[in-house]
Motif scaffolding. Structure first.
Motif, PDB file in Angstrom:
ATOM      1  N   UNK A  52     -42.008  11.662  44.705  1.00 30.74           N
ATOM      2  CA  UNK A  52     -41.257  11.101  45.830  1.00 30.74           C
ATOM      3  C   UNK A  52     -41.232  12.114  46.970  1.00 30.74           C
ATOM      4  N   UNK A  53     -41.717  11.702  48.133  1.00 27.79           N
ATOM      5  CA  UNK A  53     -41.684  12.557  49.332  1.00 27.79           C
ATOM      6  C   UNK A  53     -42.230  13.945  49.032  1.00 27.79           C
ATOM      7  N   UNK A  54     -43.431  13.997  48.476  1.00 28.92           N
ATOM      8  CA  UNK A  54     -44.003  15.281  48.076  1.00 28.92           C
ATOM      9  C   UNK A  54     -44.150  16.273  49.206  1.00 28.92           C
ATOM     10  N   UNK A  55     -44.325  15.786  50.408  1.00 26.56           N
ATOM     11  CA  UNK A  55     -44.476  16.672  51.558  1.00 26.56           C
ATOM     12  C   UNK A  55     -43.234  17.522  51.800  1.00 26.56           C
ATOM     13  N   UNK A  56     -42.082  17.078  51.314  1.00 32.04           N
ATOM     14  CA  UNK A  56     -40.867  17.890  51.473  1.00 32.04           C
ATOM     15  C   UNK A  56     -40.987  19.214  50.721  1.00 32.04           C
ATOM     16  N   UNK A  57     -41.653  19.185  49.561  1.00 28.71           N
ATOM     17  CA  UNK A  57     -41.833  20.415  48.785  1.00 28.71           C
ATOM     18  C   UNK A  57     -42.750  21.399  49.504  1.00 28.71           C
ATOM     19  N   UNK A  58     -43.567  20.891  50.420  1.00 30.63           N
ATOM     20  CA  UNK A  58     -44.452  21.748  51.207  1.00 30.63           C
ATOM     21  C   UNK A  58     -43.745  22.266  52.469  1.00 30.63           C
ATOM     22  N   UNK A  59     -42.487  21.900  52.647  1.00 34.57           N
ATOM     23  CA  UNK A  59     -41.701  22.406  53.761  1.00 34.57           C
ATOM     24  C   UNK A  59     -41.712  21.546  55.003  1.00 34.57           C
ATOM     25  N   UNK A  60     -42.136  20.274  54.889  1.00 33.03           N
ATOM     26  CA  UNK A  60     -42.236  19.410  56.064  1.00 33.03           C
ATOM     27  C   UNK A  60     -41.221  18.277  55.988  1.00 33.03           C
ATOM     28  N   UNK A  61     -40.730  17.896  57.159  1.00 29.99           N
ATOM     29  CA  UNK A  61     -39.696  16.888  57.251  1.00 29.99           C
ATOM     30  C   UNK A  61     -39.869  16.136  58.567  1.00 29.99           C
ATOM     31  N   UNK A  62     -39.915  14.819  58.544  1.00 34.89           N
ATOM     32  CA  UNK A  62     -39.984  14.101  59.825  1.00 34.89           C
ATOM     33  C   UNK A  62     -38.691  14.273  60.601  1.00 34.89           C
ATOM     34  N   UNK A  63     -38.791  14.201  61.928  1.00 31.61           N
ATOM     35  CA  UNK A  63     -37.583  14.266  62.736  1.00 31.61           C
ATOM     36  C   UNK A  63     -36.718  13.034  62.470  1.00 31.61           C
ATOM     37  N   UNK A  64     -35.491  13.094  62.899  1.00 29.27           N
ATOM     38  CA  UNK A  64     -34.498  12.089  62.512  1.00 29.27           C
ATOM     39  C   UNK A  64     -34.904  10.668  62.885  1.00 29.27           C
ATOM     40  N   UNK A  65     -35.601  10.522  64.009  1.00 31.89           N
ATOM     41  CA  UNK A  65     -35.943   9.176  64.468  1.00 31.89           C
ATOM     42  C   UNK A  65     -37.351   8.747  64.081  1.00 31.89           C
ATOM     43  N   UNK A  66     -38.018   9.520  63.202  1.00 34.55           N
ATOM     44  CA  UNK A  66     -39.394   9.223  62.825  1.00 34.55           C
ATOM     45  C   UNK A  66     -39.520   9.040  61.318  1.00 34.55           C
TER      46      UNK A  66
END
Length: 340
Positions: free
Chosen positions: A118-132
């Motif tokens: 789930x949302x693997x990119x979060x483990x790589x340190x990335x996060x979409x901005x609040x409105x994206x």
């Protein structure tokens, strides 16, 4: 003429039936298969990128190694999920791999598809901005990658650098001339295919796309490609774009082929949900005696529209068998369709 390449997902597992039981097996066999593919006359060696799975994940060391061991074959990805990437670091890796290969890199990128976690990119340190959304983040990273890939300086130089700087703003190095025109976007919908054309990217369309009309897969995919080409012309671009489609195609020429893939002969398109509220259509596999295969493939509208065909391969069955699979297409099928 149609360019024909292979597409490997690079699976491995500690399974007695597999020739690729470890990550090392898969990496070395991928290099050996690319070398052999070049020798038999194939045009491309492409690799899928997946994270958190026993599959190929970090493409650039592999692409560079293949580039150093081959001379003509195109080397690419299908596709890199940009949600997981640092675009600037990726430019440096891609530039090095492209220079090692002598300018043969063909990079397929995309906003990503459902992954193993789930949302693997979060483990790589990335996060979409609040409105994206995460898809927005992937597309934005793709655009940043394209912008900085052009070789124009953008970074303010240090007035007291360790080494002398050239005049003006600095670009990322090493710069690979021409790589910007060899970036492909993996589009899962008609809208993203049009968007890719507007951004000046080539188009990769796989065996999965949004089910937007209920028509057979190859018809929907052909319509997607035509929309892409029209948008490319409307954007006033002068170079000819490239388009690839991927297919699972097996010519049944011996008993081993029939044992492995005879059951694929009756496969048809499938429809399912890949994300909440997103209906997708999965293209069929092709498996038949060469004459029948030629007859069936001649009706595939999307293959006709594309200049490049990527053959998905069963990499776990080993290099020798995959060379046989690819050779059978080149020898028994491609000439009958006018591809060779």
């Amino acid at each position: 003429m149609k360019r024909i390449g292979f597409l490997s997902f690079g699976h491995w597992d500690n399974n007695p039936a597999y020739a690729a039981r470890t990550a090392g097996d898969t990496l070395f066999q991928s290099i050996d298969l690319a070398i052999a593919a070049e020798e038999i006359g194939l045009d491309g060696a492409y690799f899928r990128v997946h994270h958190f799975a026993k599959q190929l994940a970090s493409p650039f060391p592999l692409l560079a190694a293949i580039g150093a061991r081959t001379r003509k074959i195109e080397i690419g990805t299908g596709v890199i999920d940009m949600r997981y990437e640092n675009p600037l670091h990726m430019i440096e890796d891609a530039g090095a791999a492209d220079l090692i290969s002598g300018g043969r890199l063909q990079l397929g990128i995309s906003r990503g598809s459902p992954e193993q976690v789930i949302d693997g990119w979060r483990y790589f340190g990335y996060e979409p901005t609040e409105d994206k959304t995460d898809a927005d983040m992937g597309r934005q990273k793709g655009l940043e990658f394209l912008e900085k890939l052009n070789g124009i300086g953008f970074a303010e130089p240090n007035p007291n650098p360790m080494f002398p700087n050239p005049p003006g703003l600095l670009r990322l190095e090493p710069h690979a001339e021409g790589l910007r025109d060899r970036i492909w976007w993996g589009a899962g919908s008609n809208a993203t295919a049009i968007w890719a054309a507007q951004q000046g990217m080539n188009l990769q369309s796989s065996t999965l796309k949004d089910d937007e009309s209920g028509k057979p897969f190859h018809i929907q995919q052909a319509e997607q490609i035509r929309l892409f080409k029209r948008a490319w012309r409307d954007a006033g671009r002068t170079r000819e774009p490239r388009v690839s489609v991927s297919r699972s195609i097996f010519a049944l020429v011996n008993d081993q082929d029939r044992y492995y893939f005879g059951h694929e002969a009756s496969r048809t398109d499938k429809v399912g949900m890949i994300e909440p509220n997103k209906r997708a259509i999965f293209g069929r596999s092709y498996a038949a005696e060469p004459d029948q295969l030629i007859e069936e493939l001649a009706t595939d509208e999307a293959i006709k529209e594309a200049d490049t065909l990527l053959l998905t391969i069963p990499n776990t069955l080993g290099v020798d068998y995959n060379v046989h699979v690819l050779s059978a297409i080149l020898q028994h099928v491609a000439p009958g369709l006018g591809w060779r």
